[in-house]
Scaffold this active site. Structure first.
Site, PDB file in Angstrom:
ATOM      1  N   GLN A   1     -17.937  -6.930  -0.721  1.00  0.00           N
ATOM      2  CA  GLN A   1     -17.059  -7.803  -1.505  1.00  0.00           C
ATOM      3  C   GLN A   1     -16.686  -9.091  -0.778  1.00  0.00           C
ATOM      4  O   GLN A   1     -15.884  -9.871  -1.281  1.00  0.00           O
ATOM      5  CB  GLN A   1     -15.822  -7.035  -1.978  1.00  0.00           C
ATOM      6  CG  GLN A   1     -14.861  -6.607  -0.899  1.00  0.00           C
ATOM      7  CD  GLN A   1     -13.800  -5.664  -1.449  1.00  0.00           C
ATOM      8  OE1 GLN A   1     -14.061  -4.486  -1.683  1.00  0.00           O
ATOM      9  NE2 GLN A   1     -12.596  -6.162  -1.685  1.00  0.00           N
TER      10      GLN A   1
ATOM     11  N   HIS B   1       0.848  -1.205   0.000  1.00  0.00           N
ATOM     12  CA  HIS B   1       0.000   0.000   0.000  1.00  0.00           C
ATOM     13  C   HIS B   1       0.885   1.258   0.000  1.00  0.00           C
ATOM     14  O   HIS B   1       0.598   2.219  -0.709  1.00  0.00           O
ATOM     15  CB  HIS B   1      -0.884   0.041   1.254  1.00  0.00           C
ATOM     16  CG  HIS B   1      -1.846  -1.096   1.401  1.00  0.00           C
ATOM     17  ND1 HIS B   1      -1.697  -2.063   2.363  1.00  0.00           N
ATOM     18  CD2 HIS B   1      -2.982  -1.416   0.721  1.00  0.00           C
ATOM     19  CE1 HIS B   1      -2.708  -2.930   2.280  1.00  0.00           C
ATOM     20  NE2 HIS B   1      -3.499  -2.560   1.286  1.00  0.00           N
TER      21      HIS B   1
HETATM   22  P1  PAJ Z   1      -6.575  -3.885  -0.344  1.00  0.00           P
HETATM   23  O1  PAJ Z   1      -6.459  -5.361  -0.401  1.00  0.00           O
HETATM   24  O2  PAJ Z   1      -6.368  -3.174   0.940  1.00  0.00           O
HETATM   25  O3  PAJ Z   1      -5.577  -3.296  -1.401  1.00  0.00           O
HETATM   26  C1  PAJ Z   1      -5.552  -1.914  -1.678  1.00  0.00           C
HETATM   27  C2  PAJ Z   1      -4.664  -1.684  -2.886  1.00  0.00           C
HETATM   28  O4  PAJ Z   1      -3.326  -2.085  -2.563  1.00  0.00           O
HETATM   29  C3  PAJ Z   1      -5.104  -2.531  -4.094  1.00  0.00           C
HETATM   30  O5  PAJ Z   1      -5.018  -1.747  -5.268  1.00  0.00           O
HETATM   31  C4  PAJ Z   1      -4.099  -3.661  -4.078  1.00  0.00           C
HETATM   32  O6  PAJ Z   1      -3.886  -4.248  -5.348  1.00  0.00           O
HETATM   33  C5  PAJ Z   1      -2.851  -2.954  -3.575  1.00  0.00           C
HETATM   34  N1  PAJ Z   1      -1.889  -3.922  -3.019  1.00  0.00           N
HETATM   35  C6  PAJ Z   1      -2.124  -4.864  -2.083  1.00  0.00           C
HETATM   36  N2  PAJ Z   1      -1.006  -5.608  -1.867  1.00  0.00           N
HETATM   37  C7  PAJ Z   1      -0.056  -5.112  -2.707  1.00  0.00           C
HETATM   38  C8  PAJ Z   1       1.318  -5.457  -2.962  1.00  0.00           C
HETATM   39  N3  PAJ Z   1       1.929  -6.445  -2.341  1.00  0.00           N
HETATM   40  N4  PAJ Z   1       1.989  -4.719  -3.884  1.00  0.00           N
HETATM   41  C9  PAJ Z   1       1.367  -3.701  -4.558  1.00  0.00           C
HETATM   42  N5  PAJ Z   1       0.084  -3.334  -4.339  1.00  0.00           N
HETATM   43  C10 PAJ Z   1      -0.623  -4.022  -3.441  1.00  0.00           C
HETATM   44  O7  PAJ Z   1      -7.874  -4.211  -3.017  1.00  0.00           O
HETATM   45  C11 PAJ Z   1      -8.558  -3.783  -2.093  1.00  0.00           C
HETATM   46  O8  PAJ Z   1      -8.045  -3.439  -0.872  1.00  0.00           O
HETATM   47  C12 PAJ Z   1     -10.061  -3.577  -2.223  1.00  0.00           C
HETATM   48  O9  PAJ Z   1     -10.599  -4.565  -3.050  1.00  0.00           O
HETATM   49  C13 PAJ Z   1     -10.449  -2.156  -2.735  1.00  0.00           C
HETATM   50  C14 PAJ Z   1      -9.916  -1.894  -4.149  1.00  0.00           C
HETATM   51  C15 PAJ Z   1      -9.944  -1.086  -1.768  1.00  0.00           C
HETATM   52  C16 PAJ Z   1     -12.007  -2.055  -2.800  1.00  0.00           C
HETATM   53  O10 PAJ Z   1     -12.578  -2.326  -1.563  1.00  0.00           O
END
Ligand code: PAJ
Length: 333
Positions: free
Chosen positions: A113, A89
Site C-alpha cells: 500500500q 488503535h
Molecule cells: P493503521 O494506520 O495502523 O490503522 C489501523 C486502524 O486504526 C485503521 O482501521 C485506522 O482507521 C484506525 N485508526 C487510526 N487512527 C485512528 C484514530 N485516530 N481514531 C480511530 N481509529 C484510528 O489503516 C491501516 O493501518 C492499514 O491501512 C490497514 C487497514 C491495517 C491495512 O494495512
C-alpha cells in the site's frame, strides 16, 4: 498439576449435556494452548500479568488459533493495524474486547500500500510497545508476520475495489487502495468469521473495506469506530511522529477547516463548492500546510453531490513537512 487439570476438565465435561461436550473440549483445549504460551510453532507469550498475550509470527498458527476459538463457540474480534499503536488503535481494541470473546490484533506494515516514493522504510515501528498496548487494551493474540511470511512470493493476485477507491486519496495515491484491499482480503481470509474493527479516521479506506467484504461475501461484520483526537482536535495518527514542533501546531488547521465546514452546512449552506472553497481557504491560510484536497461527499458511496443533503462527509488531506495527514468529519442534514 497436569493430571489435576485433566481431572477437573473431565469432571466439568461429564457434568454437561453430551451435546455440549465437544464444544467444551475444544474450548478447554484452546484455553490450555493459550495459557501455555511458549512451545507452539510460531507463537510466544508476552506480558507479565494474568492476561498474557500470544505473539504469533506465522499465519498458519494464527488461522488455527482463531479456528480453535470459534470451535469452542467463542466469537472473534479482529483489529488489523500497521503498528506503532496509539490511543486510536487502542479504542478499536477496547471496543472489540467489549463485543467479542477473543480479540486478535495484526501488526504488519504492508509494502503493497506504499508507493515507491512514500514512507515505507521510515514508517515507525515498535513491536514490543505495540504488544504491551494491545494487551493492556484487551487483546489476546497479536499477529506480527514478516513480509516474507505474508508474501512468500510476489503476489500475482490483486484485489481492487472500483468507484469508492477512485477519488480523494485514490486520486493522490493511485495504487494505495489496491494494496490495502489486497492485504485486508488476505488478513480476513486468515482470521475467518469475525467482527473486524476499522477507524473512521481513514474514512475512504473504511468504505473500500465495506465494499470489498460485501462484494466478495467475506463472513465478516465490519465495524466502523469514531476518530480519536488529541485535545486540540488533531486526529491521532502513527504519522504524527514525523511532525516538528511548529508543524504539530500548524496541523490543527485540518480539524479547524473540517469544523468550519460542518458549521457552514449546519447553518444552511447547500452548495458543496462553497463549503469546499471555505475549507481550502482555511487550510491555505496556514503557511506550513500544503493542501492536497478538501471535499464534501455523500457518506455512503463517496460520490460528489450537486446539492448538499442527507448523510455527508467532509474530508481533507495536506502535507506538513514530511508528514502527509488526512482527516474527516460527518454531518447529516
Ligand atoms: P493503521 O494506520 O495502523 O490503522 C489501523 C486502524 O486504526 C485503521 O482501521 C485506522 O482507521 C484506525 N485508526 C487510526 N487512527 C485512528 C484514530 N485516530 N481514531 C480511530 N481509529 C484510528 O489503516 C491501516 O493501518 C492499514 O491501512 C490497514 C487497514 C491495517 C491495512 O494495512
Amino acid at each position: 498439576m497436569g493430571s489435576n487439570l485433566g481431572d477437573s476438565r473431565r469432571l466439568l465435561r461429564d457434568a454437561l449435556d453430551p451435546s455440549e461436550r465437544p464444544a467444551y473440549e475444544a474450548m478447554a483445549a484452546a484455553a490450555h494452548r493459550l495459557s501455555r504460551g511458549e512451545g507452539r510453532s510460531g507463537i510466544t507469550s508476552h506480558g507479565g500479568g494474568e492476561g498474557r498475550v500470544a505473539l504469533i509470527d506465522r499465519v498458519d498458527a494464527f488461522r488455527k488459533e482463531l479456528e480453535a476459538v470459534r470451535a469452542a463457540g467463542r466469537t472473534v474480534g479482529f483489529v488489523p493495524t500497521m503498528g506503532y499503536l496509539h490511543e486510536g488503535h487502542a479504542s478499536l481494541i477496547r471496543r472489540a474486547a467489549a463485543e467479542c470473546d477473543v480479540v486478535a490484533v495484526s501488526v504488519f506494515v504492508n509494502p503493497l500500500q506504499f508507493a515507491p516514493t512514500e514512507d515505507l522504510a521510515a514508517y515507525p515501528r515498535d513491536l514490543e510497545r505495540d504488544v504491551a498496548l494491545a494487551e493492556a487494551s484487551g487483546a489476546h493474540l497479536v499477529l506480527s508476520p514478516s513480509t516474507e511470511e505474508m508474501y512468500p512470493e510476489p503476489m500475482a493476485t490483486t484485489v481492487s475495489v472500483a468507484t469508492v477507491s477512485e477519488g480523494l486519496e485514490g486520486a493522490q495515491r493511485p495504487t494505495h487502495f489496491a494494496g490495502v484491499a489486497t492485504v485486508v482480503a488476505k488478513l480476513l481470509a486468515l482470521a475467518g468469521p469475525c467482527r473486524a474493527y476499522f477507524g473512521e479516521k481513514d474514512f475512504q479506506q473504511l468504505a473500500v473495506i465495506r465494499r470489498l467484504v460485501r462484494d466478495l461475501s467475506f463472513p465478516v461484520d465490519v465495524v466502523g469506530c469514531a476518530t480519536v483526537r488529541e485535545p486540540d482536535g488533531l486526529a491521532m495518527s502513527s504519522r504524527n511522529i514525523y511532525l516538528t514542533g511548529d508543524e504539530r501546531v500548524a496541523a490543527t488547521v485540518l480539524y479547524r477547516a473540517l469544523t468550519d465546514g460542518v458549521r457552514l452546512v449546519e447553518a444552511g449552506e447547500r452548495d458543496p463548492a462553497v463549503v469546499r472553497d471555505h475549507m481550502h481557504a482555511v487550510i491555505e491560510s496556514e503557511p506550513r500546510a500544503e493542501l492536497d484536497y478538501a471535499e464534501v461527499v455523500r457518506a455512503g458511496d463517496l460520490s460528489l453531490p450537486d446539492t448538499l443533503s442527507g448523510e455527508l462527509r467532509l474530508l481533507v488531506a495536506a502535507r506538513f513537512g514530511r508528514a502527509r495527514l488526512i482527516d474527516n468529519r460527518g454531518v447529516t442534514i
